[in-house]
Design a protein around this motif. Structure first.
Motif, PDB file in Angstrom:
ATOM      1  N   ALA A  38      -1.421   2.990 -62.665  1.00 29.80           N
ATOM      2  CA  ALA A  38      -2.516   3.589 -61.897  1.00 29.80           C
ATOM      3  C   ALA A  38      -2.575   2.989 -60.495  1.00 29.80           C
ATOM      4  O   ALA A  38      -2.781   3.706 -59.496  1.00 29.80           O
ATOM      5  CB  ALA A  38      -3.836   3.374 -62.631  1.00 29.80           C
ATOM      6  N   LEU A  39      -2.386   1.656 -60.379  1.00 28.43           N
ATOM      7  CA  LEU A  39      -2.382   1.004 -59.069  1.00 28.43           C
ATOM      8  C   LEU A  39      -1.214   1.516 -58.223  1.00 28.43           C
ATOM      9  O   LEU A  39      -1.374   1.809 -57.024  1.00 28.43           O
ATOM     10  CB  LEU A  39      -2.282  -0.516 -59.248  1.00 28.43           C
ATOM     11  N   ALA A  40      -0.022   1.632 -58.836  1.00 30.15           N
ATOM     12  CA  ALA A  40       1.146   2.105 -58.088  1.00 30.15           C
ATOM     13  C   ALA A  40       0.948   3.538 -57.587  1.00 30.15           C
ATOM     14  O   ALA A  40       1.352   3.874 -56.459  1.00 30.15           O
ATOM     15  CB  ALA A  40       2.381   2.018 -58.987  1.00 30.15           C
ATOM     16  N   ARG A  41       0.313   4.381 -58.400  1.00 30.17           N
ATOM     17  CA  ARG A  41       0.061   5.765 -57.968  1.00 30.17           C
ATOM     18  C   ARG A  41      -0.891   5.798 -56.786  1.00 30.17           C
ATOM     19  O   ARG A  41      -0.707   6.574 -55.834  1.00 30.17           O
ATOM     20  CB  ARG A  41      -0.508   6.578 -59.136  1.00 30.17           C
ATOM     21  N   ARG A  42      -1.924   4.960 -56.825  1.00 24.66           N
ATOM     22  CA  ARG A  42      -2.873   4.926 -55.702  1.00 24.66           C
ATOM     23  C   ARG A  42      -2.183   4.501 -54.414  1.00 24.66           C
ATOM     24  O   ARG A  42      -2.522   4.969 -53.323  1.00 24.66           O
ATOM     25  CB  ARG A  42      -4.042   3.970 -56.017  1.00 24.66           C
ATOM     26  N   LYS A  43      -1.237   3.575 -54.545  1.00 21.48           N
ATOM     27  CA  LYS A  43      -0.530   3.083 -53.362  1.00 21.48           C
ATOM     28  C   LYS A  43       0.620   4.009 -52.943  1.00 21.48           C
ATOM     29  O   LYS A  43       1.149   3.864 -51.834  1.00 21.48           O
ATOM     30  CB  LYS A  43       0.057   1.689 -53.659  1.00 21.48           C
ATOM     31  N   GLY A  44       1.001   4.933 -53.809  1.00 21.47           N
ATOM     32  CA  GLY A  44       2.091   5.834 -53.498  1.00 21.47           C
ATOM     33  C   GLY A  44       3.463   5.211 -53.657  1.00 21.47           C
ATOM     34  O   GLY A  44       4.434   5.688 -53.051  1.00 21.47           O
ATOM     35  N   TRP A  45       3.572   4.180 -54.469  1.00 23.99           N
ATOM     36  CA  TRP A  45       4.856   3.503 -54.641  1.00 23.99           C
ATOM     37  C   TRP A  45       5.717   4.219 -55.674  1.00 23.99           C
ATOM     38  O   TRP A  45       5.218   4.900 -56.581  1.00 23.99           O
ATOM     39  CB  TRP A  45       4.648   2.060 -55.105  1.00 23.99           C
ATOM     40  N   ARG A  46       7.031   4.034 -55.547  1.00 26.58           N
ATOM     41  CA  ARG A  46       7.977   4.571 -56.509  1.00 26.58           C
ATOM     42  C   ARG A  46       8.264   3.482 -57.564  1.00 26.58           C
ATOM     43  O   ARG A  46       8.860   2.465 -57.245  1.00 26.58           O
ATOM     44  CB  ARG A  46       9.285   4.970 -55.822  1.00 26.58           C
TER      45      ARG A  46
END
Length: 459
Positions: A38-46
């Motif tokens: 969820a954190l990675a999606r918010r940051k837009g990371w792959r």
């Protein structure tokens, strides 16, 4: 090195870990992964496809963590831009390990992002301080947890609680397994009668009796079972009996104590040996030359017999022979009657030995207490302990049998089912030797004459 860019195209590696997964279903690491994603999606990371998951592995104590090491290797190779964890203590609970990570982060410019602690920038002093504080608190919690666990184990031990694991003779909830308990009692009887562990192991294997895990019986496995005070219903904590257990015993405390002392370091037990084929070889002695007699088949009657061997150049005269079957039967019955006569004496000897052993154990506790409060130095404590241990080893361990084989009647009822080596151990416990006298009747049919047998009895 400057921190790497953490924009929408940043490559993120997610690391998850849980110390104890009691169900082994990975639910805890699954929850960590959900929050990290969820954190990675918010940051837009792959997020990288490779999983970095150490399930049921503690970060304390330097334990091997395969996923953690793979993550470090990936960082060193430049294959990731940011590391995502649920909380910083998932990575480290060891301050020394954290310092290595700080060096790695400084060299690669890769930072940590936590779903609960936020961004931990290891490229500046404030970020490093925060990481050290979080890790220090985590290490403190580990120490507190260890103390609570140790205290709980001590409390359970002092209360005599069952340790919780299945072992030979017992289920995981301390219920006796009847068929395994019968084997343990048999093992105790055979060992206390002097039979070799290797011979016992071979016999159990030949009879198809399984171990707890279905493996082959070995001398070491028999020794470990009989050395455990648990089979006598005793609770052990840190290698010492701490209390009487809350479960039923398979053998008596007296029997267990004798077994443990038989196997004590430095005591010659005589437990290792091969199987015996002939019951009376070496026990019977020729009266003419004093040579031990051996098994044979009589040339005329074809009956199994024992004879003085006729060896060229040796002292054996070859002049004495006695029939085997009747001799074995007579000596066995004599042993049964002798055992009945000395049961009371054995009980007295055992009580005296237990009293002497208990007094020496009490002295060990006293000198340990003196050392603990500083009344004596380490060298004095070591010297005193060594002297007491030598005194314990010097005490002759009385021959004590499990109650099932104490009386002559009990021996008589189980004699035919005993292995030859067990029968011989019983006879060796009764006789020093049995001298075979010459035949009283020089001619005519040979018949068994018990008067030819002159036993030398053990006290």
């Amino acid at each position: 090195m400057e921190p790497r860019k953490e924009g929408a195209d940043a490559r993120a590696a997610i690391y998850t870990r849980v110390s104890k997964d009691l169900t082994l279903e990975g639910l805890a690491v699954g929850r960590q992964l959900k929050d990290c994603l969820a954190l990675a999606r918010r940051k837009g990371w792959r997020v990288l496809d490779e999983k970095f998951e150490d399930n049921d592995i503690s970060a304390a104590g330097g334990k091997h963590r395969p996923a953690y090491l793979r993550l470090r290797a990936l960082m060193e190779a430049g294959g990731v831009d940011v590391v995502v964890v649920y909380s910083a203590d998932r990575l480290h609970r060891n301050p020394r390990e954290l310092e290595d990570w700080i060096d790695l982060a400084s060299a690669t410019g890769i930072n940590i992002h936590s779903a609960t602690n936020g961004h931990i920038d290891l490229s500046n002093p404030d970020g490093r301080t925060m990481a050290r504080v979080v890790t220090a608190f985590a290490a403190g919690e580990v120490e507190k947890t260890k103390m609570r666990i140790l205290r709980k184990h001590l409390e359970l031990a002092e209360a005599g609680a069952w340790p919780g694991q299945k072992c030979y003779g017992y289920t995981a909830d301390a219920q006796i397994i009847p068929e395994e308990a019968a084997v343990i009692r048999e093992l105790a009887a055979r060992v206390l009668h002097g039979e070799g562990l290797n011979a016992i192991a071979r016999d159990l294997g030949a009879r198809g009796i399984p171990t707890a895990r279905g493996a082959s019986w070995r001398a070491a496995s028999i020794r470990n079972i009989l050395m455990s005070p648990r089979i006598a219903g005793l609770r052990v904590h840190r290698g010492k009996v701490s209390a009487k257990g809350q479960w039923s015993a398979i053998v008596s405390e007296e029997t267990s104590l004798m077994l443990r002392n038989r196997f004590a370091p430095g005591r010659a037990t005589g437990q290792i040996g091969g199987p015996r084929k002939h019951l009376l070889t070496g026990l019977l002695v020729c009266s003419k030359c004093g040579t031990g007699m051996v098994k044979c088949v009589n040339g005329k009657s074809k009956k199994e017999s024992y004879r003085c061997p006729r060896n060229v150049g040796a002292a054996a005269c070859g002049g004495t022979t006695i029939v085997a079957a009747e001799t074995k039967a007579w000596l066995a019955e004599a042993a049964f009657q002798f055992q009945d006569a000395r049961v009371v004496g054995q009980t007295e000897a055992t009580s005296e030995w237990l009293e002497q052993t208990g007094a020496l154990d009490a002295r060990l506790e006293e000198i340990a207490a003196d050392y603990a409060v500083g009344a004596i130095g380490r060298s004095e404590w070591q010297a005193a302990r060594a002297a007491i241990e030598r005194a314990k080893s010097a005490l002759p361990v009385p021959i004590v049998r499990p109650r099932e084989l104490t009386t002559g009647a009990m021996l008589r009822s189980t004699w035919d089912s005993m292995a030859v080596s067990v029968q011989r151990a019983v006879l060796d416990d009764v006789f020093v030797k049995v001298v075979v006298m010459p035949r009283r009747q020089a001619t005519g049919a040979k018949s068994f004459d018990a008067r030819r047998l002159v036993p030398e009895w053990k006290q």
